[in-house]
Scaffold this motif. Structure first.
Motif, PDB file in Angstrom:
ATOM      1  N   GLY A  12       0.587  -1.192   0.275  1.00 18.65           N
ATOM      2  CA  GLY A  12      -0.207  -0.138  -0.133  1.00 18.65           C
ATOM      3  C   GLY A  12       0.879   1.272   0.044  1.00 18.65           C
ATOM      4  N   ASP A  13       0.024   2.395  -0.349  1.00 19.19           N
ATOM      5  CA  ASP A  13       1.096   3.617  -0.406  1.00 19.19           C
ATOM      6  C   ASP A  13       1.144   4.034   0.750  1.00 19.19           C
ATOM      7  OD1 ASP A  13       0.984   3.427  -3.211  1.00 19.19           O
ATOM      8  OD2 ASP A  13      -0.979   4.620  -3.572  1.00 19.19           O
ATOM      9  N   SER A  14       0.105   3.985   1.709  1.00 19.46           N
ATOM     10  CA  SER A  14       0.341   4.376   3.315  1.00 19.46           C
ATOM     11  C   SER A  14      -0.343   3.308   4.159  1.00 19.46           C
ATOM     12  CB  SER A  14      -0.133   5.733   3.365  1.00 19.46           C
ATOM     13  OG  SER A  14      -1.606   5.732   3.222  1.00 19.46           O
TER      14      SER A  14
ATOM     15  N   CYS B  35      -2.572   4.126   6.300  1.00 15.66           N
ATOM     16  CA  CYS B  35      -3.836   4.676   6.210  1.00 15.66           C
ATOM     17  C   CYS B  35      -4.860   3.710   5.053  1.00 15.66           C
ATOM     18  CB  CYS B  35      -4.306   5.863   5.988  1.00 15.66           C
ATOM     19  SG  CYS B  35      -3.479   6.954   7.559  1.00 15.66           S
ATOM     20  N   ALA B  36      -4.110   3.385   4.030  1.00 16.17           N
ATOM     21  CA  ALA B  36      -4.710   2.765   2.795  1.00 16.17           C
ATOM     22  C   ALA B  36      -4.881   1.243   2.928  1.00 16.17           C
ATOM     23  CB  ALA B  36      -3.983   3.236   1.582  1.00 16.17           C
ATOM     24  N   THR B  37      -4.186   0.885   3.882  1.00 14.02           N
ATOM     25  CA  THR B  37      -4.264  -0.664   4.156  1.00 14.02           C
ATOM     26  C   THR B  37      -4.934  -1.072   5.767  1.00 14.02           C
ATOM     27  OG1 THR B  37      -2.057  -0.716   5.263  1.00 14.02           O
ATOM     28  CG2 THR B  37      -2.360  -0.809   2.690  1.00 14.02           C
TER      29      THR B  37
END
Length: 287
Positions: free
Chosen positions: A81-83, A85-87
């Motif tokens: 994931g990019d961050s 928070c995105a996972t």
């Protein structure tokens, strides 16, 4: 009136108010509401010709395979994931490990005991809960299952993605020393194995009918909590088979540099938990 008094005596007041403590409790058979299982023999040749022995090993293989597949795939998803928070983030990883242990212990406890971890197997062996024959066989099957589980994840992710995302291998993270990592693994495994002993205690099972049903829950929850605490330090091993499977499939030098920590730490933690539970908590005398 005599019948009613008898009902009261064997009902609500079945257990005396003043119970013997320590080794005295272990030596008094009269009034016991449970039976202490006899120590397992060191070597039991008859097991090698029993289908139940091999069935239990297969159950450990499949359980560890599924454990690595779900947990490492979750780690890969977070890394990809990019961050955070995105996972699902660290909490999601901890839930994946703890939740799978809960489910797999529930499914396999009646067949193999649901160890799914060489450290748990070692702790139970030291407490004479299983023979050396079965302990070694379980550890081999657990390690093979872990390698296969990590291998399937690599197949799904692709070699390049798997390598770039770290393969779920355990390493001591930046900012921590090898001593920090070893200590985290010892304490984390102690928590897990101590919970296993407490959740499967024959004495508690006899007095609290709900304990056998709920046994997988505290074990899975212990794994969840330990992961929350130690993922930032070592990625959380507390399971030599899990660490070995990921390291073999990932196969990078830095994954092997600290690999000894993920065997020595869990085995020390498991041995301490077995000693503490048997000698202090249960006060079982040495014979």
């Amino acid at each position: 009136m005599e019948g009613k008094e008898e009902d009261v005596r064997v009902g609500a007041n079945k257990f005396p108010e003043r119970q013997p403590i320590g080794t005295a409790a272990q030596s008094q058979d009269e009034g016991k509401d449970y039976k202490e299982p006899p120590p397992a023999p060191l070597f039991e040749a008859g097991e090698l010709t029993s289908w139940s022995f091999y069935r239990a090993g297969i159950a450990e293989f499949i359980a560890t395979f599924l454990f690595l597949y779900i947990s490492i795939l979750t780690v890969m998803g977070v890394k990809r994931g990019d961050s955070m928070c995105a996972t699902v983030g660290i909490q999601g990883i901890a839930w994946a490990f703890g939740g799978m242990i809960f489910a797999l212990v529930y499914c396999t406890a009646g067949i193999s005991g649901g160890h799914i971890n060489p450290a748990v197997t070692l702790g139970l062996f030291l407490a004479r809960k299983l023979s050396l024959t079965r302990a070694v066989f379980y550890m081999v099957m657990q390690c093979l299952g872990a390698i296969c589980g990590a291998g399937v994840v690599k197949g799904f992710q692709g070699k390049s993605n798997f390598q770039s995302l770290g393969g779920g291998a355990n390493v001591v993270n930046h900012g921590y020393t090898k001593g920090d990592g070893l200590g985290a693994e010892i304490i984390g495994t102690f928590v897990l194995v101590y919970t296993v002993f407490s959740a499967t205690d024959a004495k508690r099972s006899a007095r609290d009918s709900h304990v056998p049903i709920l046994a997988p829950l505290p074990i899975g929850f212990a794994v969840f909590l330990v992961h929350l605490a130690t993922i930032p330090i070592t990625g959380t091993g507390i399971n030599p088979a899990r660490s070995l499977g990921a390291a073999i499939v990932y196969n990078k030098d830095h994954a092997w540099d600290d690999h000894w920590i993920f065997w020595v730490g869990p085995f020390i933690g498991a041995a301490l938990a077995a000693l503490y539970h048997q000698v202090v908590i249960r006060a079982i005398p040495f014979k």
